[in-house]
Design an enzyme around this catalytic site. Sequence first.
Site, PDB file in Angstrom:
ATOM      1  N   CYS A   1       0.766  -1.768   0.309  1.00 58.17           N
ATOM      2  CA  CYS A   1      -0.094   0.450   0.289  1.00 58.17           C
ATOM      3  C   CYS A   1       0.471   1.447  -0.125  1.00 58.17           C
ATOM      4  O   CYS A   1      -0.040   2.504   0.057  1.00 58.17           O
ATOM      5  CB  CYS A   1      -0.770   0.210   1.402  1.00 58.17           C
ATOM      6  SG  CYS A   1      -0.209   0.407   2.440  1.00 58.17           S
TER       7      CYS A   1
ATOM      8  N   ASP B   1     -35.993  32.750 -32.870  1.00 61.82           N
ATOM      9  CA  ASP B   1     -35.312  33.548 -33.918  1.00 61.82           C
ATOM     10  C   ASP B   1     -34.953  34.780 -33.193  1.00 61.82           C
ATOM     11  O   ASP B   1     -35.824  35.681 -31.993  1.00 61.82           O
ATOM     12  CB  ASP B   1     -36.504  33.986 -34.965  1.00 61.82           C
ATOM     13  CG  ASP B   1     -36.812  32.325 -35.421  1.00 61.82           C
ATOM     14  OD1 ASP B   1     -36.013  31.222 -35.399  1.00 61.82           O
ATOM     15  OD2 ASP B   1     -37.181  32.627 -36.337  1.00 61.82           O
TER      16      ASP B   1
HETATM   17 ZN   LIG Z   1       0.382  -1.583   3.518  1.00 62.67          ZN
END
Ligand SMILES: [Zn+2]
Length: 500
Positions: free
Chosen positions: A79, A300
């Site tokens: 991680c 218009d």
């Molecule tokens: Zn980790």
Amino acid sequence: MSSILNQESIEKIIELCSNKSLYICFTCIIRYSNLREIFMLNDHNDLLTFCKERLSNKNLLNILEKRFINDENKLCQSCLDLLNAEYMMIKAKEIAGHVSTTKFTIDEFQLHICLPFILTLRHLYFCKLFELNPEKVINVKDVIKTFITIPIEKAIQAQHSTTGNYVIELKFDHSQSTMECEKLMQTCQRNVFSPKRFKSSSIVNHAAICRLFENPNNQIVKQFELASIETVCTLDVCISREPIYIAGRYRKLSRNLSQTPWFVNDGNRFKSSVQEKIFSGVTAYIKYSDIKFSSSGREDVDVRMLGTGRPFLIEIINPHWSNDDNNIIAKIKEFINQTHQDVQVRDLQFVPRNESQKLLKEGEQEKSKTYQAICCIDRPFTESDMNILNSVKDLVICQTTPIRVLHRRTLSDRHRTVHSISARPLNVDELIDPEWKEFLSHMFCISIVTEAGTYIKEFVHSDFGRTRPNIGSLLGNCRADIISLDVLEVKLDWPKVIDN
Ligand SMILES: [Zn+2]
């Protein structure tokens, strides 16, 4: 449901890592053992307590506790230490610092997290090493969300909510990311792809990394050695507000103003527009990064929009205004109506984001419209002419694509219904000049209710016979023309009427 803390799988994870001299953190060990209860816990301490209560193997628990305090002082190779408790606390404080530099007063926020590619790579690598299905393993992002949300809530004193008005975007990056992903692509692709394919797919992205790992011929775990992690991720914090929507109705009182900006001849000068004039009121009170205008149809340049006006919607991207300003809508309305004589707004209000666009488009397609036109014919307009027009009821007309829009619409015949016409001669009594009187006797006014999408001008002047029947043919083949046109009503029950 009783919890499953799988002792065997934890042992296996630790063993496989140590065989390859890889280091992963306490949270990652639990994550790869797929302990779903992780999402019910508040923080890392809770997670450790949870493990202590359920693991009988003292030796294993001892290892986990050492990882928890990180006694080796290493960064997690899975991680990148994003799941480290201390790292998260530091980042939560950093985020609070960012919030305080903005002028936002955040009450509810959404959290968007963006992670570096290297994390995908490493997640897939470890799943392969542990023989786990990467889709089924708890991913880093979900754990970050679970453990960082409360510290952020506390630090900025606001509530997390998936529908919050503010978005806190956390973009984590890692210096090793691109390098390592490219190295992996090179190592593995040599054996798998032809040289040609290798060149074309050398761009590193999430899908390319996934493809590499999905390929059963790739012996990634054997071939590729994960480098140790030397630095933690950097974090970019971006705080924005969800778009807001303001709806209303506008009246256009000019015959020389287009709804949206358009460029004149040289392309440099552009003429003012309804849109611009409405935006001016918003800009006076709200800061934003972008603004968009849409409306239920359009008229218009030379057509006025009268009556209660035409429904419109403004989308304001990344809006910002002083929170203590409760009267902002009233102020915007007043600004527009006092600054511009030819554009007036009413029923201005904040509207929810979901339904608005849909309602607006529905109105454009399905609802009927009421117009008022000043017309003339090549002979005096008589009472019998008036009766003919007044008797029109749900008349189906066929309109070949008008010449004036042919450059942007495909050529086809469309059928539209003219629901009713109410005609009256113009009041000419006040005019003294007999020449004018003669001319005005050819003129008349009609109110006409039609299905949305009917070309009114063409219904009056016939567009060289391309609209059949038309006013001239209804009045016994005389020539008819239109002098002016106003939209009187755009029938749509949205937005809510608030100004009477
Ligand atoms: Zn980790």
